[in-house]
Motif scaffolding. Structure first.
Motif, PDB file in Angstrom:
ATOM      1  N   CYS A 220       0.885  -1.119  -0.018  1.00 16.50           N
ATOM      2  CA  CYS A 220       0.073   0.071   0.087  1.00 16.50           C
ATOM      3  C   CYS A 220       0.846   1.259   0.129  1.00 16.50           C
ATOM      4  CB  CYS A 220      -0.973   0.105   1.049  1.00 16.50           C
ATOM      5  SG  CYS A 220      -1.764   1.438   1.695  1.00 16.50           S
ATOM      6  N   ALA A 222      -0.082   4.243   0.823  1.00 18.48           N
ATOM      7  CA  ALA A 222      -0.225   5.218   1.922  1.00 18.48           C
ATOM      8  C   ALA A 222       0.179   4.813   3.363  1.00 18.48           C
ATOM      9  CB  ALA A 222      -1.753   5.250   2.153  1.00 18.48           C
ATOM     10  N   CYS A 223       0.318   3.389   3.396  1.00 17.57           N
ATOM     11  CA  CYS A 223       0.686   2.944   5.015  1.00 17.57           C
ATOM     12  C   CYS A 223       1.886   2.109   4.795  1.00 17.57           C
ATOM     13  CB  CYS A 223      -0.296   2.367   5.737  1.00 17.57           C
ATOM     14  SG  CYS A 223      -0.925   0.834   5.228  1.00 17.57           S
ATOM     15  N   CYS A 237      -6.687  -1.566   1.234  1.00 16.16           N
ATOM     16  CA  CYS A 237      -5.665  -1.859   2.111  1.00 16.16           C
ATOM     17  C   CYS A 237      -6.403  -2.278   3.464  1.00 16.16           C
ATOM     18  CB  CYS A 237      -4.937  -0.723   2.391  1.00 16.16           C
ATOM     19  SG  CYS A 237      -3.613  -1.153   3.722  1.00 16.16           S
ATOM     20  N   CYS A 240      -4.967   0.256   6.475  1.00 16.78           N
ATOM     21  CA  CYS A 240      -5.383   1.817   6.624  1.00 16.78           C
ATOM     22  C   CYS A 240      -6.656   2.122   5.812  1.00 16.78           C
ATOM     23  CB  CYS A 240      -4.257   2.711   5.930  1.00 16.78           C
ATOM     24  SG  CYS A 240      -4.040   2.777   4.331  1.00 16.78           S
TER      25      CYS A 240
END
Ligand SMILES: [Zn+2]
Length: 310
Positions: A220, A222-223, A237, A240
């Motif tokens: 992912c 984002a995280c 995900c 997150c």
């Protein structure tokens, strides 16, 4: 207000983030990564303040590493207004600090590197440069403590320091004084930008890593989690809860591969391996075909980037 050079996560921060996901960073590297992230979030918070308060003509250049005659200096944020050039050194410290003769320490007596030394150096460097260029604009330099939970004991009135509760007022004041910019201001901004150097290869600054020891899989953006639920179109995900298109997630992961291993040749097999065979081979080939240019015969086909994504 015009942002001539926007702030982006440095390549070093990007690289460390990528590595952090895929292998165990040593303790000092991990700490360094956290510091870089903290620094970036402080700088971004200051960018927001500038956006909020400066609505007159001004030019902003962020994150500069200026090189001139073998000397280099770093500027977190530089603002050109009609009446002068401002440079800001931003610190995202949290908690209670003490100002003393030599510099700064935490309330518990832990010394920190004195940011005023770098700031003074940058200010005189830039003043000298402007003089050489025949500009009469004055350089004003400030150390900005951006975090709302920062406080400083024994601060001196003459220190070029802006405390969290003084930032708004300070920027508003610049805005009030600002008039129209002339061609001279714009030329100056371009000349400063020309001295910016971002050519140092980041791979050399990163800790040692090899392809073999890095964790493979689709992660992912984002995280950093590898715990993804992949369906026909989307990628969800589980850590997150961000949902994105599968293609976008694949492209991000290819970008990571290319960033960490710039010499690598992109083949469907290679990319599939990097992504931990998380998607079907055919699907991977389709993504590559659509976003990269293929060279060579069907077997062992190599893909090259057509248009850089950023
Ligand atoms: Zn995530």
């Amino acid at each position: 207000m015009e942002i001539l050079k926007a702030r982006q996560p440095s390549d070093l921060l990007r690289g460390l983030n990528y590595l952090d996901k895929r292998f165990e960073l040593k303790e000092p590297e991990k700490r360094y990564l956290i510091n870089l992230q903290k620094g970036l979030s402080g700088e971004t918070a200051f960018d927001d303040k500038i956006n909020q308060h400066i609505d007159k003509q001004a030019i902003v250049l962020n994150d500069l590493l200026l090189l001139n005659k073998g000397l280099s200096f770093k500027v977190d944020s530089l603002l050109i207004a009609s009446h002068g050039v401002y440079i800001f050194e931003i610190r995202n410290y949290v908690g209670r600090y003490v100002r003393h003769m030599e510099g700064f320490s935490t309330i518990h007596g832990e010394e920190v590197a004195n940011p005023l030394i770098q700031l003074n150096r940058s200010a005189s460097f830039l003043s000298q440069l402007l003089k050489e260029w025949g500009s009469e604009l004055k350089v004003t330099a400030h150390l900005v403590f951006i975090h709302p939970q920062f406080s400083l004991y024994n601060a001196r009135v003459e220190d070029p320091i802006i405390l969290p509760n003084q930032i708004d007022e300070y920027l508003k004041d610049i805005n009030i004084k600002s008039r129209m910019l002339s061609r001279e201001h714009h030329n100056l901004a371009r000349r400063i930008l020309k001295l910016h150097d971002d050519d140092s290869p980041v791979q050399k600054q990163l800790p040692y890593y090899s392809y073999k020891e890095l964790k493979k899989g689709l992660s992912c953006n984002a995280c950093g989690s590898f715990d993804l639920l992949i369906t026909q179109r989307s990628c969800y995900c589980k850590s997150c809860f961000v949902k994105r298109g599968v293609t976008d997630v694949i492209l991000d992961n290819i970008e990571e591969l290319q960033f960490l291993f710039p010499e690598t040749t992109l083949t469907t097999a290679k990319v599939n391996e990097w992504c931990g065979d998380a998607v079907h081979f055919r699907r991977m080939r389709k993504v590559l075909k659509e976003h990269y240019t293929a060279t060579g015969a069907t077997s062992g086909r190599v893909y090259e980037q057509t248009v850089p994504r950023r």
